[in-house]
Design an enzyme around this catalytic site. Sequence first.
Site, PDB file in Angstrom:
ATOM      1  N   ARG A  66       0.854  -1.183   0.038  1.00 48.79           N
ATOM      2  CA  ARG A  66       0.047   0.071   0.084  1.00 48.79           C
ATOM      3  C   ARG A  66       0.770   1.181   0.016  1.00 48.79           C
ATOM      4  O   ARG A  66       0.490   2.407  -0.591  1.00 48.79           O
ATOM      5  CB  ARG A  66      -0.936  -0.117   1.319  1.00 48.79           C
ATOM      6  CG  ARG A  66      -1.882   1.172   1.239  1.00 48.79           C
ATOM      7  CD  ARG A  66      -2.837   1.131   2.168  1.00 48.79           C
ATOM      8  NE  ARG A  66      -3.858   2.113   2.231  1.00 48.79           N
ATOM      9  CZ  ARG A  66      -4.313   2.687   3.220  1.00 48.79           C
ATOM     10  NH1 ARG A  66      -3.780   2.634   4.337  1.00 48.79           N
ATOM     11  NH2 ARG A  66      -5.279   3.747   2.973  1.00 48.79           N
ATOM     12  N   SER A  80       8.513  10.502  -1.688  1.00 48.70           N
ATOM     13  CA  SER A  80       7.988  11.395  -0.838  1.00 48.70           C
ATOM     14  C   SER A  80       7.148  11.162   0.424  1.00 48.70           C
ATOM     15  O   SER A  80       6.810  11.883   1.124  1.00 48.70           O
ATOM     16  CB  SER A  80       7.142  12.440  -1.823  1.00 48.70           C
ATOM     17  OG  SER A  80       5.925  11.652  -2.624  1.00 48.70           O
ATOM     18  N   ASN A  95      -2.853   8.696   4.925  1.00 50.80           N
ATOM     19  CA  ASN A  95      -1.655   7.915   5.368  1.00 50.80           C
ATOM     20  C   ASN A  95      -1.362   7.438   6.672  1.00 50.80           C
ATOM     21  O   ASN A  95      -0.446   6.699   7.009  1.00 50.80           O
ATOM     22  CB  ASN A  95      -0.406   8.640   4.616  1.00 50.80           C
ATOM     23  CG  ASN A  95      -0.309   8.842   3.167  1.00 50.80           C
ATOM     24  OD1 ASN A  95      -0.778   7.881   2.560  1.00 50.80           O
ATOM     25  ND2 ASN A  95       0.120   9.939   2.550  1.00 50.80           N
ATOM     26  N   HIS A 192      -5.838  -5.759  -2.541  1.00 49.29           N
ATOM     27  CA  HIS A 192      -6.845  -5.894  -1.377  1.00 49.29           C
ATOM     28  C   HIS A 192      -6.952  -7.275  -1.054  1.00 49.29           C
ATOM     29  O   HIS A 192      -7.848  -7.631  -0.296  1.00 49.29           O
ATOM     30  CB  HIS A 192      -8.036  -4.926  -1.450  1.00 49.29           C
ATOM     31  CG  HIS A 192      -7.911  -3.642  -1.428  1.00 49.29           C
ATOM     32  ND1 HIS A 192      -8.945  -2.787  -1.690  1.00 49.29           N
ATOM     33  CD2 HIS A 192      -6.655  -2.985  -0.964  1.00 49.29           C
ATOM     34  CE1 HIS A 192      -8.484  -1.535  -1.453  1.00 49.29           C
ATOM     35  NE2 HIS A 192      -7.197  -1.660  -1.281  1.00 49.29           N
ATOM     36  N   THR A 193      -6.460  -8.263  -1.863  1.00 48.00           N
ATOM     37  CA  THR A 193      -6.138  -9.475  -1.649  1.00 48.00           C
ATOM     38  C   THR A 193      -5.406  -9.729  -0.288  1.00 48.00           C
ATOM     39  O   THR A 193      -5.328 -10.840   0.337  1.00 48.00           O
ATOM     40  CB  THR A 193      -5.708 -10.474  -2.655  1.00 48.00           C
ATOM     41  OG1 THR A 193      -5.502 -11.911  -2.372  1.00 48.00           O
ATOM     42  CG2 THR A 193      -4.294  -9.913  -2.941  1.00 48.00           C
TER      43      THR A 193
HETATM   44  C1  HEM Z   1      -9.660   3.053  -5.583  1.00 51.25           C
HETATM   45  C2  HEM Z   1      -8.394   2.610  -5.042  1.00 51.25           C
HETATM   46  C3  HEM Z   1      -8.134   2.310  -3.581  1.00 51.25           C
HETATM   47  C4  HEM Z   1      -8.943   2.668  -2.745  1.00 51.25           C
HETATM   48  C5  HEM Z   1     -10.000   3.680  -2.344  1.00 51.25           C
HETATM   49  C6  HEM Z   1      -8.181   2.002  -1.418  1.00 51.25           C
HETATM   50  C7  HEM Z   1      -8.417   2.073  -0.154  1.00 51.25           C
HETATM   51  C8  HEM Z   1      -8.157   1.631   0.776  1.00 51.25           C
HETATM   52  C9  HEM Z   1      -8.440   1.672   2.466  1.00 51.25           C
HETATM   53  C10 HEM Z   1      -9.326   2.706   2.923  1.00 51.25           C
HETATM   54  C11 HEM Z   1      -7.627   0.795   3.182  1.00 51.25           C
HETATM   55  C12 HEM Z   1      -7.678   0.458   4.661  1.00 51.25           C
HETATM   56  C13 HEM Z   1      -6.328   1.146   5.282  1.00 51.25           C
HETATM   57  C14 HEM Z   1      -6.524   0.915   6.796  1.00 51.25           C
HETATM   58  O1  HEM Z   1      -7.511   1.016   7.433  1.00 51.25           O
HETATM   59  O2  HEM Z   1      -5.428   0.737   7.200  1.00 51.25           O
HETATM   60  C15 HEM Z   1      -6.744   0.180   2.200  1.00 51.25           C
HETATM   61  C16 HEM Z   1      -5.984  -0.797   2.586  1.00 51.25           C
HETATM   62  C17 HEM Z   1      -5.172  -1.594   1.691  1.00 51.25           C
HETATM   63  N1  HEM Z   1      -4.841  -1.013   0.369  1.00 51.25           N
HETATM   64 FE1  HEM Z   1      -6.010   0.132  -0.900  1.00 51.25          FE
HETATM   65  N2  HEM Z   1      -7.011   1.296  -1.930  1.00 51.25           N
HETATM   66  C18 HEM Z   1      -7.062   1.470  -3.265  1.00 51.25           C
HETATM   67  C19 HEM Z   1      -6.171   0.908  -4.173  1.00 51.25           C
HETATM   68  C20 HEM Z   1      -5.231   0.158  -3.716  1.00 51.25           C
HETATM   69  C21 HEM Z   1      -3.915  -0.032  -4.605  1.00 51.25           C
HETATM   70  C22 HEM Z   1      -3.670   0.278  -5.947  1.00 51.25           C
HETATM   71  C23 HEM Z   1      -3.190  -0.848  -3.795  1.00 51.25           C
HETATM   72  C24 HEM Z   1      -1.725  -1.353  -4.165  1.00 51.25           C
HETATM   73  C25 HEM Z   1      -1.416  -1.611  -5.354  1.00 51.25           C
HETATM   74  C26 HEM Z   1      -3.794  -1.065  -2.482  1.00 51.25           C
HETATM   75  C27 HEM Z   1      -3.284  -1.803  -1.403  1.00 51.25           C
HETATM   76  C28 HEM Z   1      -3.561  -1.992  -0.220  1.00 51.25           C
HETATM   77  C29 HEM Z   1      -3.222  -2.863   0.777  1.00 51.25           C
HETATM   78  C30 HEM Z   1      -2.325  -3.842   0.678  1.00 51.25           C
HETATM   79  C31 HEM Z   1      -3.996  -2.359   1.858  1.00 51.25           C
HETATM   80  C32 HEM Z   1      -3.982  -3.316   3.302  1.00 51.25           C
HETATM   81  C33 HEM Z   1      -3.188  -2.378   4.175  1.00 51.25           C
HETATM   82  C34 HEM Z   1      -2.748  -3.165   5.416  1.00 51.25           C
HETATM   83  O3  HEM Z   1      -3.319  -4.035   5.933  1.00 51.25           O
HETATM   84  O4  HEM Z   1      -1.851  -2.329   6.161  1.00 51.25           O
HETATM   85  N3  HEM Z   1      -4.958  -0.369  -2.492  1.00 51.25           N
HETATM   86  N4  HEM Z   1      -7.179   0.611   0.840  1.00 51.25           N
END
Ligand code: HEM
Length: 328
Positions: A66, A80, A95, A192-193
């Site tokens: 992420r 950055s 962030n 998000h897998t």
């Molecule tokens: C429309 C696009 C996206 C939205 C709105 C979004 C939003 C979010 C949100 C709200 C979370 C939860 C954060 C938390 O509670 O800590 C999350 C987690 C995450 N996102 Fe996304 N995301 C998007 C695209 C992506 C992309 C493009 C990637 C990477 C290529 C990504 C990777 C991750 C990962 C791996 C997590 C889990 C983080 C953790 O467990 O610490 N996301 N995302």
Amino acid sequence: MMQTFPNNKGLIIIFILLATFITLAIGQGTRVGFYQTSCPRAETIVRSVVQSAVNSNAAVAPGLLRMFFHDCFVNGCDASILIDGSSSEKTAAPNSLLRGFEVIDAAKTQLETACPGVVSCADILALAARDSVVQTGGTGWSVPLGRRDGLVSRAADTANLPAFNDPVSVQIRKFTDKGLNTQDLVALSGAHTLGTAACTLFSYRLYNFNSTNGPDPSIDPAFLPTLQNLCPNGGDGTVRVDLDNGSGGRFDNSYYANLRNRRGVLESDAALWNDPTTQRFVQRFLGVRGLLGLTFNVEFGRSMVRMGNIEVKSGTQGEIRRVCTAIN
Ligand code: HEM
Ligand SMILES: *[C@@H]1O[C@H](CO)[C@@H](O)[C@H](O)[C@H]1NC(C)=O
Ligand SMILES: *[C@@H]1O[C@H](CO)[C@@H](O)[C@H](O)[C@H]1NC(C)=O
């Protein structure tokens, strides 16, 4: 007359050498093997640091994946996101829950010992994202390198990051603004897998969604009690829930099956199924009969390479930071 041929050849060779030199000096984006001669162990060092970090704390893998996304979407992939300071990107709300900064710092420390001043923090992030995917069961890809570290990090610039409640139209626009298409959006959301989301970012869907006094009707009624148990109304918003129910630690395509089964946790994820354009891509990742199939493990790497080239600094732009948390 015959004499001019060898002379021309010589000129051509000199021209080619000059062109190559100028290309290298100015920089032409990223390329695989960038550190082959300047720091041959660069990729091995990052991989081993990520491996041991993920082995001792699995949450580091989604964290690093992420982090790279949040770096690339704000002022390009230039590290950055790593800068400390009172109003740097890191301090902005989107962030606040990023994890794994210490892993990047550990890799940088080892790299500075092996090859001082050579490997950028931006490239460490790109490698760490790939290595996190491999470490959790995904397929790797060659990472083009040669990014330079940025000199600017402002909290206000994070406003263009996609938000948990963005409708598909907004998600598509934010990706298009970065040169990424709808397939990239659906493929990269497949990140998000892995990982988890804090209750505070989706519990509004469970109780009084959109002032209806009821849950978001697009959530599978059999899944709703699970989410409600994990995130009770008015409960602890910091509790974390798998984004990919049943397979949160494994990099696979079950995230898309969850979307189809209306078990997307974030509103932005559920929207990818509810919208016909993005649903088509979800179905293709699921190998639905009659549609041209897309292999998640292959397409994810391709889209990551595209994302990794957003507004990259190379040549004489930016710098190679000595420590990743501060501009030199
Ligand atoms: C429309 C696009 C996206 C939205 C709105 C979004 C939003 C979010 C949100 C709200 C979370 C939860 C954060 C938390 O509670 O800590 C999350 C987690 C995450 N996102 Fe996304 N995301 C998007 C695209 C992506 C992309 C493009 C990637 C990477 C290529 C990504 C990777 C991750 C990962 C791996 C997590 C889990 C983080 C953790 O467990 O610490 N996301 N995302
Ligand atoms: C929220 O409610 C409004 C008004 O009833 C409706 O127009 C809108 O489509 C709803 N939004 C969602 C996401 O369900
Ligand atoms: C996944 O969903 C099922 C069915 O709702 C539930 O029993 C299970 O606890 C969930 N798993 C996780 C890790 O959230």
